[in-house]
Write a protein that holds these residues in place. Structure first.
Motif, PDB file in Angstrom:
ATOM      1  N   UNK A 116       0.945  -1.670   0.528  1.00  0.00           N
ATOM      2  CA  UNK A 116       0.023   0.014  -0.489  1.00  0.00           C
ATOM      3  C   UNK A 116       0.622   1.260  -0.006  1.00  0.00           C
ATOM      4  N   UNK A 117       2.219   1.147   0.654  1.00  0.00           N
ATOM      5  CA  UNK A 117       3.046   2.325   1.059  1.00  0.00           C
ATOM      6  C   UNK A 117       3.499   2.205   0.019  1.00  0.00           C
ATOM      7  N   UNK A 118       3.691   1.516  -1.039  1.00  0.00           N
ATOM      8  CA  UNK A 118       4.238   1.619  -2.227  1.00  0.00           C
ATOM      9  C   UNK A 118       3.832   2.320  -3.736  1.00  0.00           C
ATOM     10  N   UNK A 119       2.220   1.362  -3.387  1.00  0.00           N
ATOM     11  CA  UNK A 119       1.616   1.793  -4.736  1.00  0.00           C
ATOM     12  C   UNK A 119       0.973   3.760  -4.464  1.00  0.00           C
ATOM     13  N   UNK A 120       0.714   3.837  -3.045  1.00  0.00           N
ATOM     14  CA  UNK A 120       0.913   5.477  -2.756  1.00  0.00           C
ATOM     15  C   UNK A 120       2.100   6.599  -2.813  1.00  0.00           C
ATOM     16  N   UNK A 121       3.769   5.989  -3.230  1.00  0.00           N
ATOM     17  CA  UNK A 121       4.839   6.716  -3.738  1.00  0.00           C
ATOM     18  C   UNK A 121       4.757   6.807  -4.811  1.00  0.00           C
ATOM     19  N   UNK A 122       4.242   6.103  -5.486  1.00  0.00           N
ATOM     20  CA  UNK A 122       4.708   5.868  -6.855  1.00  0.00           C
ATOM     21  C   UNK A 122       2.446   6.203  -7.418  1.00  0.00           C
ATOM     22  N   UNK A 123       1.782   7.055  -6.593  1.00  0.00           N
ATOM     23  CA  UNK A 123       0.923   7.239  -7.876  1.00  0.00           C
ATOM     24  C   UNK A 123       0.709   6.747  -8.389  1.00  0.00           C
ATOM     25  N   UNK A 124       0.176   5.051  -7.386  1.00  0.00           N
ATOM     26  CA  UNK A 124      -0.738   3.973  -8.904  1.00  0.00           C
ATOM     27  C   UNK A 124      -1.793   3.945  -7.438  1.00  0.00           C
ATOM     28  N   UNK A 125      -2.927   4.838  -7.462  1.00  0.00           N
ATOM     29  CA  UNK A 125      -3.944   4.797  -6.801  1.00  0.00           C
ATOM     30  C   UNK A 125      -5.269   3.317  -6.703  1.00  0.00           C
ATOM     31  N   UNK A 126      -5.212   3.644  -8.515  1.00  0.00           N
ATOM     32  CA  UNK A 126      -6.274   2.794  -9.105  1.00  0.00           C
ATOM     33  C   UNK A 126      -5.909   2.184 -10.202  1.00  0.00           C
ATOM     34  N   UNK A 140      -3.027 -12.974 -22.709  1.00  0.00           N
ATOM     35  CA  UNK A 140      -2.629 -11.597 -22.997  1.00  0.00           C
ATOM     36  C   UNK A 140      -2.951 -10.505 -21.962  1.00  0.00           C
ATOM     37  N   UNK A 141      -2.510  -9.870 -20.404  1.00  0.00           N
ATOM     38  CA  UNK A 141      -2.625  -9.153 -19.799  1.00  0.00           C
ATOM     39  C   UNK A 141      -2.191  -7.588 -20.024  1.00  0.00           C
ATOM     40  N   UNK A 142      -3.159  -6.529 -19.910  1.00  0.00           N
ATOM     41  CA  UNK A 142      -2.813  -5.540 -20.010  1.00  0.00           C
ATOM     42  C   UNK A 142      -3.260  -4.236 -18.772  1.00  0.00           C
ATOM     43  N   UNK A 143      -2.206  -3.614 -18.378  1.00  0.00           N
ATOM     44  CA  UNK A 143      -2.916  -2.753 -17.231  1.00  0.00           C
ATOM     45  C   UNK A 143      -2.399  -1.027 -16.974  1.00  0.00           C
ATOM     46  N   UNK A 144      -3.898  -0.466 -16.473  1.00  0.00           N
ATOM     47  CA  UNK A 144      -3.367   0.809 -16.652  1.00  0.00           C
ATOM     48  C   UNK A 144      -3.572   1.337 -14.769  1.00  0.00           C
ATOM     49  N   UNK A 145      -2.430   2.148 -14.457  1.00  0.00           N
ATOM     50  CA  UNK A 145      -2.765   2.607 -13.172  1.00  0.00           C
ATOM     51  C   UNK A 145      -2.441   4.212 -13.264  1.00  0.00           C
ATOM     52  N   UNK A 146      -3.175   4.828 -12.311  1.00  0.00           N
ATOM     53  CA  UNK A 146      -3.316   5.966 -12.500  1.00  0.00           C
ATOM     54  C   UNK A 146      -3.753   6.190 -10.497  1.00  0.00           C
ATOM     55  N   UNK A 147      -4.520   7.297 -11.073  1.00  0.00           N
ATOM     56  CA  UNK A 147      -5.338   7.809  -9.164  1.00  0.00           C
ATOM     57  C   UNK A 147      -6.751   9.140 -10.225  1.00  0.00           C
ATOM     58  N   UNK A 148      -7.795   8.348 -10.581  1.00  0.00           N
ATOM     59  CA  UNK A 148      -9.625   8.599 -11.222  1.00  0.00           C
ATOM     60  C   UNK A 148      -9.849   7.568 -10.720  1.00  0.00           C
ATOM     61  N   UNK A 149     -11.110   8.233 -10.892  1.00  0.00           N
ATOM     62  CA  UNK A 149     -12.477   7.162 -10.339  1.00  0.00           C
ATOM     63  C   UNK A 149     -12.709   6.113 -11.234  1.00  0.00           C
ATOM     64  N   UNK A 150     -13.278   5.054 -11.010  1.00  0.00           N
ATOM     65  CA  UNK A 150     -13.381   3.939 -12.355  1.00  0.00           C
ATOM     66  C   UNK A 150     -13.641   4.322 -13.625  1.00  0.00           C
ATOM     67  N   UNK A 151     -13.725   3.392 -14.783  1.00  0.00           N
ATOM     68  CA  UNK A 151     -14.585   3.703 -15.874  1.00  0.00           C
ATOM     69  C   UNK A 151     -15.226   3.608 -15.651  1.00  0.00           C
ATOM     70  N   UNK A 152     -16.208   4.097 -16.395  1.00  0.00           N
ATOM     71  CA  UNK A 152     -17.821   4.693 -16.140  1.00  0.00           C
ATOM     72  C   UNK A 152     -17.490   2.978 -17.422  1.00  0.00           C
ATOM     73  N   UNK A 153     -19.204   3.091 -17.833  1.00  0.00           N
ATOM     74  CA  UNK A 153     -19.841   1.900 -19.042  1.00  0.00           C
ATOM     75  C   UNK A 153     -19.447   2.658 -20.176  1.00  0.00           C
ATOM     76  N   UNK A 154     -19.315   3.821 -20.631  1.00  0.00           N
ATOM     77  CA  UNK A 154     -18.618   4.037 -21.765  1.00  0.00           C
ATOM     78  C   UNK A 154     -17.545   4.026 -22.060  1.00  0.00           C
ATOM     79  N   UNK A 155     -16.567   4.319 -21.109  1.00  0.00           N
ATOM     80  CA  UNK A 155     -15.731   4.107 -21.236  1.00  0.00           C
ATOM     81  C   UNK A 155     -14.400   2.411 -20.738  1.00  0.00           C
TER      82      UNK A 155
END
Length: 244
Positions: A116-126, A140-155
């Motif tokens: 949790x501390x590591x994710x917070x330090x690197x601004x990977x909150x969501x 095959x797997x990909x992921x995106x990280x940052x600090x934003x609200x969950x994706x909407x249905x359209x997104x």
């Protein structure tokens, strides 16, 4: 200005870049465009055939997360299965997560506190993970990280559409890369990497404790395997397929 702060990118523009991506460098550009479109700061693209299944860095094909994050993640012991492992074995195709999911757990184990501390330090909150089943049964797997609200249905619909194309292209490029590597010896690979760093034949020979004649033979061999006539062409070809 930070790349993720430059505003969204049109979906068709990203799709066109994905469909013409011919190297891992091109694919990295596509992933960074996805970051911008969906308002994330980082990405990870997992290898279908990882070089090292025990470390996070060894499981990745491409990434934009900080090296310090990867070092910190691999230094935390006894972590529970990460989302890429979960998605690899589950039927779930898309998975959104938040650091609050960890923070809300009672009696959080020390290793999860460190995570949790590591994710917070690197601004990977969501973040969001997406998995595409492959013909061989793997995912095959990909992921995106940052600090934003969950994706909407359209997104989500938009994200899934682009993610499928990215992962399909990534699979093609990874197979091409594996094919090139499979045909080369370790010495040829080292010669190629040293030449790419700017060393000439004499310098490579010194580094490898080989004769110049032997290095010239190795260079000729890797040129044939990359279907080129000269080392300069071999280096361009190797860069094009994401080999160096």
């Amino acid at each position: 200005m930070n790349e993720w702060a430059e505003g969204p990118v049109e979906r068709n523009a990203i799709l066109a870049r994905i469909q013409t991506a011919d190297s891992l460098t091109d694919l990295d550009t596509c992933m960074r465009l996805l970051q911008r479109r969906f308002g994330f700061r980082f990405y990870k693209l997992f290898a279908q055939r990882p070089a090292n299944g025990t470390s996070l860095r060894g499981r990745l094909l491409l990434y934009s997360v900080d090296e310090a994050f990867l070092d910190g993640f691999d230094a935390i012991s006894d972590l529970p299965p990460t989302p890429d492992i979960i998605l690899a074995s589950a039927e779930q195709q898309l998975y959104q997560w938040s650091i609050d999911d960890l923070r809300c757990l009672e009696g959080l184990a020390p290793n999860l506190v460190e995570l949790t501390k590591l994710l917070t330090r690197h601004d990977m909150l969501n973040g969001v993970y997406f998995a595409l089943p492959a013909l061989d049964g793997k995912k095959q797997i990909m992921s995106l990280y940052g600090d934003r609200l969950p994706l909407s249905s359209a997104e989500i619909e938009d994200f899934c559409f682009l993610a499928i194309h990215v992962l399909d292209r990534a699979g093609m490029l990874e197979k091409r890369l594996d094919g090139a590597r499979a045909g080369m010896s370790n010495l040829e690979i080292r010669c190629l990497q040293m030449a790419a760093s700017g060393l000439d034949t004499a310098a490579i020979a010194v580094r490898l404790s080989l004769s110049t004649r032997t290095v010239n033979y190795l260079v000729g061999s890797l040129c044939r395997k990359l279907n080129t006539d000269r080392l300069e062409q071999a280096l361009r070809r190797a860069a094009q397929i994401g080999f160096i």
